[in-house]
Design a protein around this motif. Structure first.
Motif, PDB file in Angstrom:
ATOM      1  N   GLN A   1       0.820  -1.204   0.000  1.00 23.31           N
ATOM      2  CA  GLN A   1       0.000   0.000   0.000  1.00 23.31           C
ATOM      3  C   GLN A   1       0.858   1.260   0.000  1.00 23.31           C
ATOM      4  O   GLN A   1       0.583   2.223  -0.729  1.00 23.31           O
ATOM      5  N   GLN A   2       1.913   1.261   0.813  1.00 30.15           N
ATOM      6  CA  GLN A   2       2.790   2.424   0.894  1.00 30.15           C
ATOM      7  C   GLN A   2       3.550   2.648  -0.412  1.00 30.15           C
ATOM      8  O   GLN A   2       3.741   3.785  -0.843  1.00 30.15           O
TER       9      GLN A   2
ATOM     10  N   ARG B   1       1.136   4.111  -2.897  1.00 23.42           N
ATOM     11  CA  ARG B   1       0.856   5.506  -2.532  1.00 23.42           C
ATOM     12  C   ARG B   1       2.022   6.406  -2.928  1.00 23.42           C
ATOM     13  O   ARG B   1       1.824   7.512  -3.433  1.00 23.42           O
TER      14      ARG B   1
ATOM     15  N   SER C   1       2.047   6.956  -6.665  1.00 26.39           N
ATOM     16  CA  SER C   1       1.020   7.940  -7.019  1.00 26.39           C
ATOM     17  C   SER C   1       1.497   9.354  -6.730  1.00 26.39           C
ATOM     18  O   SER C   1       1.278  10.283  -7.521  1.00 26.39           O
TER      19      SER C   1
END
Length: 246
Positions: free
Chosen positions: A144-145, A148, A151
Motif C-alpha cells: 500500500q505504501q 501511494r 502515485s
C-alpha cells in the motif's frame, strides 16, 4: 512467500563502517517515513535485508535503461530523478527524500525510466530489488505504501510539467527550493545557482536575478553554495500553483 525473519542483523549489515556513520537499527530505519509507516512485524521482515549505505552527492544510483538491482530508502539524503538528453543535458522530473524510496522495480525485466542522482549527501537503507519485489507481492502495508508513493511521484511529475508550461522562473525556483526544504532536516540547503539552473533548464543569470530578488525581500539568504530559507510561508505564497505540499 516473503516471511518475517529474526531481528538480529546479518553479518553483511554489521560490516565495518566509518566511526561517524549511524548504526543500523529498527529505530534508524524509521527515519525513512515510508518504512516508519509499516507495522513492527513487517519492518522486522525487511530489517535483515537492509544495508545502511552512505549516499554521496553526485553519486548515480542508476541510469536510464539500467536493470535496477537495488532500491534505496533515503533517511537524510535527497535524490533527484532526472531525464538526461542525448547531448548530456539534465532536466529534473521529481525528487525523493526521507518520505519515500528510489528504484522500485515491480518486474524482473523492468528497466529504469530515468536517472537517479544523489543531490544532497546523507545515508539511506539499500535493499535488493528482488527482495522488495517479493515483499510487495506478499501484500500488506508495504504494498500500500509503495503504491501511494508511486502515485505521489506521478503527482509531482505532473506539477513539474505544469510549472514548466505555466509558471514563471521565480515560481519554479521557489518550488524547487521548497521541495528540498520539505526533505531537509534544517532550513539550509547546499545548492549552487548553476545546479538550480541546470535542473530547471534555464540560464544561470535568470536564477541569479530571481535569487537576488528573494534575498532582498528577506525570503532567503544566499551565500556561495548555501541557500537558507528564512520565510517559508512567503516562499509558498510566491510559488503559487507551482507548489503544493504533499
Amino acid at each position: 512467500m516473503f516471511q518475517a525473519t529474526q531481528t538480529t542483523v546479518s553479518a553483511n549489515v554489521l560490516r565495518a563502517m566509518a566511526p561517524e556513520a549511524p548504526v543500523i537499527s529498527l529505530t534508524g530505519c524509521q527515519q525513512n517515513e515510508l518504512l516508519r509507516a509499516l507495522s513492527r512485524e513487517e519492518l522486522i521482515g525487511l530489517f535483515v535485508h537492509l544495508d545502511l549505505v552512505p549516499l554521496e552527492a553526485g553519486k548515480r544510483l542508476f541510469d536510464f535503461g539500467d536493470k535496477m538491482e537495488y532500491a534505496y530508502f533515503p533517511t537524510n539524503a535527497i535524490v533527484s530523478l532526472q531525464y538526461i538528453s542525448e547531448d548530456g543535458g539534465a532536466a529534473e522530473i521529481a525528487v525523493v527524500g526521507r518520505e519515500g524510496v528510489v528504484g522500485v522495480s515491480m518486474y524482473e525485466t523492468e528497466r529504469a525510466n530515468c536517472t537517479a542522482v544523489v543531490q544532497t549527501a546523507g545515508y539511506g537503507y539499500r535493499i535488493k530489488a528482488s527482495v522488495l519485489r517479493e515483499a510487495f507481492f506478499s501484500g500488506g502495508a508495504l504494498a500500500q505504501q509503495l503504491m501511494r508513493h508511486t502515485s505521489a511521484l506521478f503527482a509531482q511529475l505532473a506539477q513539474t510539467v505544469a510549472g514548466v508550461r505555466h509558471g514563471s522562473i521565480e515560481q519554479r525556483l521557489c518550488r524547487w527550493l521548497l521541495e528540498r526544504l520539505d526533505r531537509s532536516l534544517s532550513n539550509e540547503l547546499k545548492v549552487t545557482q548553476e545546479m538550480i539552473a541546470n535542473m530547471l533548464g534555464v540560464r544561470r543569470e535568470s536564477i541569479t536575478c530571481c535569487a537576488g530578488k528573494l534575498q532582498e525581500e528577506g525570503l532567503i539568504e544566499y551565500r556561495r553554495g548555501t541557500v537558507t530559507v528564512i520565510d517559508r510561508d512567503a516562499m509558498v505564497r510566491r510559488a503559487g500553483g507551482c507548489y503544493s505540499q504533499a
